[in-house]
Design a protein around this motif. Structure first.
Motif, PDB file in Angstrom:
ATOM      1  N   LYS A  72       0.497  -1.322  -0.316  1.00 22.39           N
ATOM      2  CA  LYS A  72       0.020   0.201  -0.397  1.00 22.39           C
ATOM      3  C   LYS A  72       0.756   1.063  -0.147  1.00 22.39           C
ATOM      4  N   MET A  73       1.933   0.725   0.633  1.00 25.11           N
ATOM      5  CA  MET A  73       2.953   2.396   0.931  1.00 25.11           C
ATOM      6  C   MET A  73       4.016   2.498  -0.929  1.00 25.11           C
ATOM      7  N   GLY A  74       3.718   0.936  -1.912  1.00 22.95           N
ATOM      8  CA  GLY A  74       4.494   2.100  -3.096  1.00 22.95           C
ATOM      9  C   GLY A  74       5.391   1.040  -3.105  1.00 22.95           C
ATOM     10  N   MET A  75       5.094  -0.015  -2.213  1.00 21.77           N
ATOM     11  CA  MET A  75       7.208  -0.592  -1.813  1.00 21.77           C
ATOM     12  C   MET A  75       6.686  -1.680  -3.147  1.00 21.77           C
ATOM     13  N   HIS A  76       7.619  -2.467  -3.344  1.00 17.05           N
ATOM     14  CA  HIS A  76       7.853  -3.568  -4.395  1.00 17.05           C
ATOM     15  C   HIS A  76       8.522  -5.067  -4.041  1.00 17.05           C
ATOM     16  N   ASP A  77       7.499  -5.810  -4.579  1.00 15.07           N
ATOM     17  CA  ASP A  77       7.850  -7.418  -2.769  1.00 15.07           C
ATOM     18  C   ASP A  77       8.971  -7.714  -3.543  1.00 15.07           C
ATOM     19  N   MET A  78      10.838  -7.985  -3.122  1.00 14.83           N
ATOM     20  CA  MET A  78      11.484  -8.051  -3.053  1.00 14.83           C
ATOM     21  C   MET A  78      11.911 -10.564  -2.860  1.00 14.83           C
ATOM     22  N   GLY A  79      11.193 -10.346  -2.469  1.00 19.08           N
ATOM     23  CA  GLY A  79      11.150 -11.841  -1.689  1.00 19.08           C
ATOM     24  C   GLY A  79      11.704 -11.836  -0.185  1.00 19.08           C
ATOM     25  N   GLU A  80      11.921 -13.471  -0.110  1.00 24.74           N
ATOM     26  CA  GLU A  80      12.554 -13.905   1.181  1.00 24.74           C
ATOM     27  C   GLU A  80      14.152 -13.430   1.255  1.00 24.74           C
ATOM     28  N   LEU A  81      14.377 -12.808   1.999  1.00 24.00           N
ATOM     29  CA  LEU A  81      14.868 -11.928   2.661  1.00 24.00           C
ATOM     30  C   LEU A  81      16.692 -12.973   3.373  1.00 24.00           C
ATOM     31  N   GLU A  82      15.857 -13.781   4.020  1.00 26.07           N
ATOM     32  CA  GLU A  82      16.827 -14.792   4.849  1.00 26.07           C
ATOM     33  C   GLU A  82      15.281 -15.454   5.710  1.00 26.07           C
TER      34      GLU A  82
ATOM     35  N   ILE B  91      11.326 -18.896  10.391  1.00 28.43           N
ATOM     36  CA  ILE B  91      10.017 -17.382  10.106  1.00 28.43           C
ATOM     37  C   ILE B  91      10.958 -16.860   8.823  1.00 28.43           C
ATOM     38  N   ARG B  92      10.268 -17.041   8.344  1.00 33.06           N
ATOM     39  CA  ARG B  92      11.199 -16.343   6.201  1.00 33.06           C
ATOM     40  C   ARG B  92      10.808 -15.305   6.700  1.00 33.06           C
ATOM     41  N   VAL B  93      12.212 -14.492   6.651  1.00 42.91           N
ATOM     42  CA  VAL B  93      11.838 -12.744   6.592  1.00 42.91           C
ATOM     43  C   VAL B  93      11.958 -12.633   5.255  1.00 42.91           C
ATOM     44  N   MET B  94      10.754 -11.864   4.486  1.00 45.37           N
ATOM     45  CA  MET B  94      10.242 -11.323   3.061  1.00 45.37           C
ATOM     46  C   MET B  94      10.839 -10.150   2.979  1.00 45.37           C
ATOM     47  N   ALA B  95      10.617  -9.225   2.134  1.00 47.28           N
ATOM     48  CA  ALA B  95      11.767  -7.851   1.769  1.00 47.28           C
ATOM     49  C   ALA B  95      10.708  -7.343   0.362  1.00 47.28           C
ATOM     50  N   TYR B  96      10.764  -6.177   1.129  1.00 49.10           N
ATOM     51  CA  TYR B  96       9.875  -5.080  -0.253  1.00 49.10           C
ATOM     52  C   TYR B  96      10.624  -4.293  -0.515  1.00 49.10           C
ATOM     53  N   ASN B  97      10.776  -3.039  -1.275  1.00 52.29           N
ATOM     54  CA  ASN B  97      11.847  -2.080  -1.108  1.00 52.29           C
ATOM     55  C   ASN B  97      11.078  -1.072  -2.292  1.00 52.29           C
ATOM     56  N   LEU B  98      11.162   0.005  -2.512  1.00 54.05           N
ATOM     57  CA  LEU B  98      11.043   1.197  -3.057  1.00 54.05           C
ATOM     58  C   LEU B  98      12.718   2.504  -3.332  1.00 54.05           C
ATOM     59  N   MET B  99      12.320   2.589  -4.636  1.00 54.68           N
ATOM     60  CA  MET B  99      13.478   3.193  -4.860  1.00 54.68           C
ATOM     61  C   MET B  99      12.988   4.110  -5.203  1.00 54.68           C
TER      62      MET B  99
END
Length: 180
Positions: free
Chosen positions: A139-149, A159-167
């Protein structure tokens, strides 16, 4: 230093001494911090140290979220700088869950992160056991980067740590035109 940002329902501001008790209740609540870096805080003494050395001392990247109508502290939002990337952490009191406060604060604080703090990228991480957090990031406009660790909780749960980012350039492209 951030002075004050007002959104429709929130006041985003530096922490104050008067926030101590509300933030302590939030960060010592295992339900709130289940997947946060603050889950290591277990006692009021540990909280007091973190409150003084981090929440009160860091007026550039750590922010209180105050409800404009009630003036109650409903959460916090912070950036952990890593070179040109800001790693986002946020939390709300359980009573504030599901009201859209993080996405509302995020719109204003993404601008602050890119324009004032000079980040080229903002990332946010969440536990796969808490998919609502991932939806907020989208909702904040971030993009799914998939699993981080992955990591294992004290109770043995993986627990799987998932990541989002916004450039920054993607954020800039999404901003309304300022044509005159």
């Amino acid at each position: 230093m951030l002075q004050l940002i007002k959104t429709d329902r929130l006041i985003i501001r530096p922490f104050q001494m008067t926030d101590h008790d509300a933030l302590q209740a939030m960060l010592l609540d295992p339900q709130v911090v289940a997947y946060l870096r603050y889950r290591a805080l277990k006692t009021p003494t540990e909280f007091d140290d973190s409150f003084k050395t981090h929440f009160l001392a860091d007026t550039t990247t750590t922010f209180a979220l105050e409800n404009r109508a009630t003036h109650a502290l409903v959460g916090f939002y912070e950036f952990h700088p890593e070179q040109t990337t800001g790693i986002l952490t946020y939390a709300l009191t359980p009573a504030a869950w599901g009201h859209g406060y993080i996405a509302e604060a995020g719109a204003a604080l993404m601008a602050y992160g890119f324009e004032t703090l000079g980040f080229e990228e903002i990332q946010a991480h969440y536990a796969d056991a808490n998919p609502n957090s991932g939806r907020v990031m989208a909702k904040m406009g971030m993009h799914d980067m998939g699993e981080l660790e992955t990591f294992t909780l004290d109770n043995g749960t993986t627990i799987r740590v998932m990541a989002y980012n916004l450039m920054k350039n993607d954020w800039q492209a999404a901003q309304p035109s300022q044509a005159m």
